[in-house]
Design a protein around this motif. Structure first.
Motif, PDB file in Angstrom:
ATOM      1  N   GLN A  68      52.385   8.925 -16.503  1.00 35.86           N
ATOM      2  CA  GLN A  68      52.443  10.280 -17.045  1.00 35.86           C
ATOM      3  C   GLN A  68      53.701  10.505 -17.871  1.00 35.86           C
ATOM      4  O   GLN A  68      53.672  11.193 -18.897  1.00 35.86           O
ATOM      5  CB  GLN A  68      52.354  11.314 -15.901  1.00 35.86           C
ATOM      6  N   LEU A  69      54.798   9.888 -17.458  1.00 41.38           N
ATOM      7  CA  LEU A  69      56.011   9.973 -18.252  1.00 41.38           C
ATOM      8  C   LEU A  69      55.818   9.300 -19.605  1.00 41.38           C
ATOM      9  O   LEU A  69      56.221   9.834 -20.648  1.00 41.38           O
ATOM     10  CB  LEU A  69      57.180   9.325 -17.504  1.00 41.38           C
ATOM     11  N   ALA A  70      55.200   8.135 -19.608  1.00 41.90           N
ATOM     12  CA  ALA A  70      54.940   7.427 -20.863  1.00 41.90           C
ATOM     13  C   ALA A  70      54.066   8.264 -21.784  1.00 41.90           C
ATOM     14  O   ALA A  70      54.296   8.327 -23.007  1.00 41.90           O
ATOM     15  CB  ALA A  70      54.274   6.081 -20.578  1.00 41.90           C
ATOM     16  N   ARG A  71      53.060   8.915 -21.222  1.00 39.62           N
ATOM     17  CA  ARG A  71      52.180   9.763 -22.031  1.00 39.62           C
ATOM     18  C   ARG A  71      52.956  10.923 -22.660  1.00 39.62           C
ATOM     19  O   ARG A  71      52.762  11.257 -23.835  1.00 39.62           O
ATOM     20  CB  ARG A  71      51.039  10.300 -21.164  1.00 39.62           C
ATOM     21  N   VAL A  72      53.818  11.556 -21.868  1.00 40.62           N
ATOM     22  CA  VAL A  72      54.627  12.658 -22.395  1.00 40.62           C
ATOM     23  C   VAL A  72      55.495  12.178 -23.545  1.00 40.62           C
ATOM     24  O   VAL A  72      55.562  12.804 -24.615  1.00 40.62           O
ATOM     25  CB  VAL A  72      55.506  13.265 -21.278  1.00 40.62           C
ATOM     26  N   GLU A  73      56.159  11.046 -23.348  1.00 40.42           N
ATOM     27  CA  GLU A  73      57.056  10.526 -24.383  1.00 40.42           C
ATOM     28  C   GLU A  73      56.314  10.249 -25.684  1.00 40.42           C
ATOM     29  O   GLU A  73      56.759  10.643 -26.776  1.00 40.42           O
ATOM     30  CB  GLU A  73      57.730   9.247 -23.880  1.00 40.42           C
ATOM     31  N   MET A  74      55.164   9.580 -25.588  1.00 41.91           N
ATOM     32  CA  MET A  74      54.432   9.211 -26.798  1.00 41.91           C
ATOM     33  C   MET A  74      53.772  10.412 -27.461  1.00 41.91           C
ATOM     34  O   MET A  74      53.737  10.511 -28.695  1.00 41.91           O
ATOM     35  CB  MET A  74      53.400   8.132 -26.463  1.00 41.91           C
TER      36      MET A  74
END
Length: 417
Positions: free
Chosen positions: A367-373
């Motif tokens: 979920q963190l990766a999704r937010v960043e991208m």
């Protein structure tokens, strides 16, 4: 019965077979199609036979899974272990011993239940969708800072150096609670560890320094907690060594993958002008575009498991002790799960892709990766409307021998206003 990847894979069903009459192939790794975003053609061609024998780097005779449904079934089955010491590596890895040691303290990726369960329960509640969305504001701020620096350095820059690497590094610093005064040192150590050009000695020194720093950071959080993940975890029963190990695991698992998704994802968008234009015209498509880029690029590949007991999968008997390589690239290009799979289409609903794995070891920080991208891609395109490659596509250096695929550098340019 024909293979149907849209249905649950058959485990412990069908006729047991053992196809050892011919010498099994090794894992196809050669991307000679001319397209830097496509898996090896020999790999995706194997999806018609979703489970087959494979020869490993050390001579071990194991298995290769290329079908989407079978991949999900294997990754979700507790009879397949994630412990490193049981695994055989599908391809040689420079500097890696022939027999892998057990996972270091705090590395939940290389553990099975019940050890894995203990760590996962402590961490899962701290990586919820709601909590990660709260980090959107920080992601927007760090993205803007990186784009400011890139614009000042322009109108030509290496997007990897100026944007793809520093943005997720700053987010990891925020998550772990690395003080601002230490962030440059932290980023330098991380950059050396993941630098393809750095020699083994320099990488080893940077890794040792980073672990020492994490040890110091844990002690500081115990003495004076702040609003961050490590501080929260000091209230648990985790030891200092476990806390530092978890910090190192989150760094290794979350930084290099996201950085390469940002770099390779930008390269893919610039190479597909219609998709670039669609995302620029409608930033609300960012979340959907991220899922499609994750599916299409599959930078973290393959995943490896080992059978703890005899398991029958799609008519193949996988015996206890045999290693199974799950090809994320092939599963995400399975045409019976994703029609026209080789086409990048940000309007596609790519739900169910394997880019974050599946089962109990599915990526904790997804979920963190999704937010960043989802923040980074639209902001980049909005800041630089004329963004384009500064070199011919064939001159972009690729991380072809790394376990995380991506670009080493991505020279880009834009028109100054």
């Amino acid at each position: 019965m024909p293979y149907d990847p849209t249905a649950p894979a058959a485990i412990n069903a069908g006729t047991t077979t053992d196809d050892t009459a011919q010498e099994p192939p090794t894992l196809p790794t050669d991307r000679h199609t001319g397209c830097p975003f496509d898996p090896p053609a020999e790999l995706t061609a194997l999806s018609d036979e979703p489970v087959r024998r494979m020869r490993y780097a050390d001579g071990h005779l194991g298995w290769l899974v290329t079908g989407h449904a079978v991949a999900r079934a294997v990754l979700a089955d507790p009879r397949f272990s994630s412990r490193y010491e049981f695994m055989h590596m599908p391809v040689p890895v420079e500097g890696m011993p022939g027999e892998l040691p057990p996972a270091p303290v705090g590395d939940i990726i290389g553990l099975d239940a019940p050890e894995h369960t203990r760590y996962r329960r402590l961490l899962t509640g701290r990586f919820t969708v709601r909590r990660m969305r709260r980090l959107t504001e920080q992601a927007e701020r760090f993205t803007a800072e990186c784009l400011d620096a890139m614009e000042q350095a322009g109108p030509t820059a290496d997007l990897v150096e100026m944007f793809a690497q520093p943005m997720p590094a700053l987010m990891i610093c925020e998550l772990l609670g690395v003080p601002y005064t230490d962030r440059e040192r932290f980023r330098d150590q991380v950059a050396t560890i993941f630098d393809q050009a750095a020699d083994a000695e320099a990488k080893g020194r940077a890794y040792t320094e980073l672990i020492q720093y994490l040890d110091e950071l844990v002690l500081a959080k115990r003495a004076e907690p702040t609003d961050d993940l490590l501080s929260e975890l000091t209230a648990s029963d985790l030891t200092d060594e476990e806390l530092a190990g978890i910090g190192g695991m989150l760094l290794a698992a979350g930084l290099d993958t996201t950085a390469n998704m940002l770099g390779l994802g930008t390269f893919a968008l610039l190479s597909n002008p219609d998709q670039l234009a669609a995302l620029r015209a409608d930033p609300e498509l960012a979340g959907q575009a991220v899922e499609e880029l994750l599916r299409h690029l599959s930078v973290a590949d393959p995943l490896v498991r080992s059978a703890l007991e005899d398991v029958e999968v799609e008519g193949r008997l996988i015996r206890a002790g045999e290693t199974v390589t799950v090809s994320v690239q092939a599963g995400n290009r399975d045409p019976r799960k994703f029609p026209d799979p080789d086409r990048l289409d940000i309007h596609r609903r790519a739900t169910g892709h394997l880019a974050f794995g599946h089962g109990i070891h599915q990526c904790l920080g997804q979920q963190l990766a999704r937010v960043e991208m989802a923040v980074a891609f639209p902001a980049l395109l909005a800041r630089f409307p004329s963004l384009r490659l500064a070199v011919p596509p064939r001159e972009v250096p690729l991380r072809e021998r790394a376990n995380i695929y991506g670009v080493i550098r991505l020279p880009v340019t834009w028109d100054e206003e």
